[in-house]
Motif scaffolding. Structure first.
Motif, PDB file in Angstrom:
ATOM      1  N   ALA A 192     -73.726 145.210 -56.675  1.00  7.97           N
ATOM      2  CA  ALA A 192     -74.722 145.706 -55.728  1.00  7.97           C
ATOM      3  C   ALA A 192     -74.053 146.234 -54.459  1.00  7.97           C
ATOM      4  O   ALA A 192     -74.436 147.294 -53.922  1.00  7.97           O
ATOM      5  CB  ALA A 192     -75.711 144.599 -55.381  1.00  7.97           C
ATOM      6  N   VAL A 193     -73.065 145.517 -53.971  1.00 13.24           N
ATOM      7  CA  VAL A 193     -72.319 145.927 -52.779  1.00 13.24           C
ATOM      8  C   VAL A 193     -71.597 147.249 -53.022  1.00 13.24           C
ATOM      9  O   VAL A 193     -71.635 148.177 -52.201  1.00 13.24           O
ATOM     10  CB  VAL A 193     -71.323 144.819 -52.374  1.00 13.24           C
ATOM     11  CG1 VAL A 193     -70.246 145.358 -51.451  1.00 13.24           C
ATOM     12  CG2 VAL A 193     -72.047 143.649 -51.730  1.00 13.24           C
ATOM     13  N   THR A 194     -70.928 147.349 -54.167  1.00 14.60           N
ATOM     14  CA  THR A 194     -70.186 148.560 -54.505  1.00 14.60           C
ATOM     15  C   THR A 194     -71.112 149.761 -54.596  1.00 14.60           C
ATOM     16  O   THR A 194     -70.803 150.851 -54.084  1.00 14.60           O
ATOM     17  CB  THR A 194     -69.437 148.366 -55.832  1.00 14.60           C
ATOM     18  OG1 THR A 194     -68.558 147.235 -55.719  1.00 14.60           O
ATOM     19  CG2 THR A 194     -68.610 149.592 -56.188  1.00 14.60           C
ATOM     20  N   ALA A 195     -72.258 149.582 -55.226  1.00 14.69           N
ATOM     21  CA  ALA A 195     -73.222 150.681 -55.377  1.00 14.69           C
ATOM     22  C   ALA A 195     -73.785 151.113 -54.033  1.00 14.69           C
ATOM     23  O   ALA A 195     -73.933 152.315 -53.757  1.00 14.69           O
ATOM     24  CB  ALA A 195     -74.348 150.256 -56.317  1.00 14.69           C
ATOM     25  N   ALA A 196     -74.103 150.155 -53.172  1.00 12.83           N
ATOM     26  CA  ALA A 196     -74.679 150.474 -51.866  1.00 12.83           C
ATOM     27  C   ALA A 196     -73.695 151.240 -50.989  1.00 12.83           C
ATOM     28  O   ALA A 196     -74.065 152.207 -50.310  1.00 12.83           O
ATOM     29  CB  ALA A 196     -75.113 149.183 -51.165  1.00 12.83           C
ATOM     30  N   VAL A 197     -72.447 150.829 -51.008  1.00 13.65           N
ATOM     31  CA  VAL A 197     -71.418 151.500 -50.209  1.00 13.65           C
ATOM     32  C   VAL A 197     -71.191 152.922 -50.721  1.00 13.65           C
ATOM     33  O   VAL A 197     -71.060 153.866 -49.945  1.00 13.65           O
ATOM     34  CB  VAL A 197     -70.111 150.680 -50.233  1.00 13.65           C
ATOM     35  CG1 VAL A 197     -68.933 151.508 -49.738  1.00 13.65           C
ATOM     36  CG2 VAL A 197     -70.269 149.411 -49.388  1.00 13.65           C
ATOM     37  N   ALA A 198     -71.156 153.077 -52.035  1.00 16.02           N
ATOM     38  CA  ALA A 198     -70.957 154.407 -52.618  1.00 16.02           C
ATOM     39  C   ALA A 198     -72.119 155.338 -52.275  1.00 16.02           C
ATOM     40  O   ALA A 198     -71.914 156.511 -51.933  1.00 16.02           O
ATOM     41  CB  ALA A 198     -70.793 154.289 -54.125  1.00 16.02           C
ATOM     42  N   LYS A 199     -73.346 154.812 -52.350  1.00 15.91           N
ATOM     43  CA  LYS A 199     -74.527 155.614 -52.054  1.00 15.91           C
ATOM     44  C   LYS A 199     -74.548 156.052 -50.593  1.00 15.91           C
ATOM     45  O   LYS A 199     -74.875 157.200 -50.267  1.00 15.91           O
ATOM     46  CB  LYS A 199     -75.795 154.833 -52.388  1.00 15.91           C
ATOM     47  CG  LYS A 199     -77.077 155.608 -52.135  1.00 15.91           C
ATOM     48  CD  LYS A 199     -78.309 154.776 -52.517  1.00 15.91           C
ATOM     49  CE  LYS A 199     -79.594 155.561 -52.256  1.00 15.91           C
ATOM     50  NZ  LYS A 199     -80.801 154.748 -52.615  1.00 15.91           N
ATOM     51  N   ALA A 200     -74.185 155.142 -49.698  1.00 15.61           N
ATOM     52  CA  ALA A 200     -74.227 155.432 -48.266  1.00 15.61           C
ATOM     53  C   ALA A 200     -73.022 156.247 -47.802  1.00 15.61           C
ATOM     54  O   ALA A 200     -73.048 156.821 -46.709  1.00 15.61           O
ATOM     55  CB  ALA A 200     -74.297 154.129 -47.483  1.00 15.61           C
ATOM     56  N   LYS A 201     -71.973 156.274 -48.599  1.00 18.52           N
ATOM     57  CA  LYS A 201     -70.734 157.006 -48.272  1.00 18.52           C
ATOM     58  C   LYS A 201     -70.129 156.528 -46.957  1.00 18.52           C
ATOM     59  O   LYS A 201     -69.628 157.313 -46.155  1.00 18.52           O
ATOM     60  CB  LYS A 201     -70.993 158.511 -48.233  1.00 18.52           C
ATOM     61  CG  LYS A 201     -71.432 159.086 -49.572  1.00 18.52           C
ATOM     62  CD  LYS A 201     -71.642 160.581 -49.501  1.00 18.52           C
ATOM     63  CE  LYS A 201     -72.092 161.126 -50.853  1.00 18.52           C
ATOM     64  NZ  LYS A 201     -72.341 162.588 -50.813  1.00 18.52           N
ATOM     65  N   VAL A 202     -70.181 155.202 -46.754  1.00 20.55           N
ATOM     66  CA  VAL A 202     -69.556 154.624 -45.567  1.00 20.55           C
ATOM     67  C   VAL A 202     -68.161 154.109 -45.943  1.00 20.55           C
ATOM     68  O   VAL A 202     -67.875 153.842 -47.105  1.00 20.55           O
ATOM     69  CB  VAL A 202     -70.403 153.473 -44.987  1.00 20.55           C
ATOM     70  CG1 VAL A 202     -71.724 154.016 -44.453  1.00 20.55           C
ATOM     71  CG2 VAL A 202     -70.658 152.373 -46.023  1.00 20.55           C
ATOM     72  N   LYS A 203     -67.304 153.999 -44.951  1.00 18.93           N
ATOM     73  CA  LYS A 203     -65.943 153.509 -45.159  1.00 18.93           C
ATOM     74  C   LYS A 203     -65.917 151.989 -45.033  1.00 18.93           C
ATOM     75  O   LYS A 203     -66.755 151.390 -44.345  1.00 18.93           O
ATOM     76  CB  LYS A 203     -64.987 154.141 -44.159  1.00 18.93           C
ATOM     77  CG  LYS A 203     -64.970 155.665 -44.184  1.00 18.93           C
ATOM     78  CD  LYS A 203     -64.566 156.215 -45.542  1.00 18.93           C
ATOM     79  CE  LYS A 203     -64.492 157.730 -45.528  1.00 18.93           C
ATOM     80  NZ  LYS A 203     -64.196 158.286 -46.872  1.00 18.93           N
ATOM     81  N   THR A 204     -64.941 151.383 -45.683  1.00 15.04           N
ATOM     82  CA  THR A 204     -64.918 149.931 -45.771  1.00 15.04           C
ATOM     83  C   THR A 204     -63.525 149.360 -45.540  1.00 15.04           C
ATOM     84  O   THR A 204     -62.516 150.020 -45.788  1.00 15.04           O
ATOM     85  CB  THR A 204     -65.399 149.462 -47.153  1.00 15.04           C
ATOM     86  OG1 THR A 204     -64.639 150.141 -48.162  1.00 15.04           O
ATOM     87  CG2 THR A 204     -66.877 149.744 -47.353  1.00 15.04           C
ATOM     88  N   CYS A 205     -63.508 148.116 -45.096  1.00 14.91           N
ATOM     89  CA  CYS A 205     -62.282 147.350 -44.905  1.00 14.91           C
ATOM     90  C   CYS A 205     -62.577 145.907 -45.288  1.00 14.91           C
ATOM     91  O   CYS A 205     -63.411 145.253 -44.664  1.00 14.91           O
ATOM     92  CB  CYS A 205     -61.836 147.427 -43.445  1.00 14.91           C
ATOM     93  SG  CYS A 205     -60.539 146.262 -42.979  1.00 14.91           S
ATOM     94  N   VAL A 206     -61.935 145.414 -46.338  1.00 15.69           N
ATOM     95  CA  VAL A 206     -62.110 144.027 -46.776  1.00 15.69           C
ATOM     96  C   VAL A 206     -60.973 143.189 -46.192  1.00 15.69           C
ATOM     97  O   VAL A 206     -59.815 143.613 -46.199  1.00 15.69           O
ATOM     98  CB  VAL A 206     -62.124 143.923 -48.310  1.00 15.69           C
ATOM     99  CG1 VAL A 206     -62.183 142.463 -48.752  1.00 15.69           C
ATOM    100  CG2 VAL A 206     -63.317 144.694 -48.868  1.00 15.69           C
ATOM    101  N   CYS A 207     -61.290 142.015 -45.695  1.00 15.21           N
ATOM    102  CA  CYS A 207     -60.289 141.205 -44.997  1.00 15.21           C
ATOM    103  C   CYS A 207     -59.365 140.441 -45.941  1.00 15.21           C
ATOM    104  O   CYS A 207     -59.301 139.203 -45.930  1.00 15.21           O
ATOM    105  CB  CYS A 207     -60.970 140.279 -43.999  1.00 15.21           C
ATOM    106  SG  CYS A 207     -61.647 141.181 -42.598  1.00 15.21           S
TER     107      CYS A 207
END
Length: 345
Positions: free
Chosen positions: A108-123
């Motif tokens: 769900a997280v992966t799909a939401a980020v892809a749809k929104a086209k936002v950048k990410t940083c995992v700690c």
């Protein structure tokens, strides 16, 4: 370079380290904090050295157009909810580990980020530590040759003396030894080994010491990994040990070996074949969040944002690979058998 305003979701122990690191970067500052407990804005601002407005309404905070990114420091069970809300609001995302506690939520997280086209940083910030920057440089220089075996182990007794213990003992948020903390070791092993993990076999157990009795899950696990091409690895995650913090690394290659901050290699002439040579590096030697290399990681994130690129090393797309291996290992321990990564559909 643009100046980025960041909002922090969840105001606990790790959030204080995030705020300090973000404010120490050259190109970002914390401007807002969401907490379930009302905060005093003047006290927050004075403590952290930037003008911070606090919220108990997440939606209201995320509506602010001047907030460019969020740092999610909430309990692990809340990560999926908070990532989905931040992505929907179009905010770039810094996300504390573990990404989620289940494969369903990870999807769900992966799909939401892809749809929104936002950048990410995992700690998975250990990738930015001196220890693993030097280790990766040794590997990339070919000093060890081709690595066929690697082990990275996480030893950290998380008992009542440690801040995380308060919520970490419950399976609802701790999840497992690997999800709780040992995922750093798993991620570091995958950084060193490279390639794809084909299958894992994991076993778990727990200490009989009464100080760890509150844990609702096994607090020690060991996982054997089979990589593509026949290479193998091992990760121990031990959060019920009575000893100093220790992040153990041992890599064995065709031309040499690395053991923590020492190495030996056939590739360098003149070395004493009967002794290790020492590498100059700062070892990971504390679980305290104030000692984590967040600032270097966040600097890389904001620089990548400015370029319109995914951040190196710890974007969600990269980090989800390690997270899937952790979930496969926990499934293996639960089922009592080998789990192939392709089973995680």
């Amino acid at each position: 370079m643009k100046k980025y305003n960041v909002a922090v979701i969840g105001y606990g122990w790790v959030a204080t380290a995030h705020i300090q690191a973000i404010n120490a970067t050259a190109h970002a500052q914390v401007a807002a904090v969401f907490s379930s407990r009302p905060q005093d804005d003047a006290a927050l601002s004075a403590r952290h050295g930037s003008a911070i407005q606090s919220y108990t309404d997440l939606t209201a905070m995320l509506k602010r157009p001047d907030i460019h990114a969020v740092s999610i420091c909430s309990y692990p069970s809340q990560h999926v909810e908070h990532v989905l809300a931040a992505a929907k609001a179009g905010k770039h995302i810094i996300l504390e580990k573990p990404i989620t506690l289940s494969l369903k939520d990870a999807k769900a997280v992966t799909a939401a980020v892809a749809k929104a086209k936002v950048k990410t940083c995992v700690c998975f910030e250990c990738r930015f530590s001196s220890q693993f920057q030097v280790t990766k440089s040794v590997i990339d220089a070919g000093i060890l040759g081709t690595i066929h075996y690697g082990e990275v182990d996480y030893y950290h007794g998380i008992g009542p003396w440690y801040g995380q213990f308060r919520w970490n003992t419950a399976k609802k948020d701790g999840g497992s030894s690997l999800l709780s903390a040992g995922c750093h070791a798993m991620d570091a092993l995958l950084l060193c080994m490279g390639g794809e993990v084909e299958a894992v076999t994991s076993y778990s157990t727990r200490s009989q010491n009464k100080v760890f009795a509150q844990y609702e899950y096994a607090t020690t696990s060991v996982t054997i990994l089979k990589f593509s091409g026949g290479r193998i690895g091992k990760v121990a995650s031990v959060i019920d040990c009575i000893q100093p913090y220790y992040f153990h690394t041992h890599l064995v290659g065709s031309e040499g070996s690395l053991l923590d901050n020492k190495f030996h290699s056939n590739q360098l002439g003149g070395l004493n074949k009967h002794a290790w040579s020492t590498l100059s590096m700062k070892m990971l030697d504390s679980g305290d969040v104030s000692d984590h290399p967040y600032q270097s990681q966040f600097e890389a994130f904001f620089a990548a944002l400015d370029r319109g690129e995914d951040m190196p090393l710890t974007s969600l797309a990269e980090s989800i690979k390690s997270h899937r291996v952790v979930l496969a290992a926990d499934l293996s321990a639960e089922l009592g058998r080998e789990v192939k990564l392709k089973e995680l559909k």
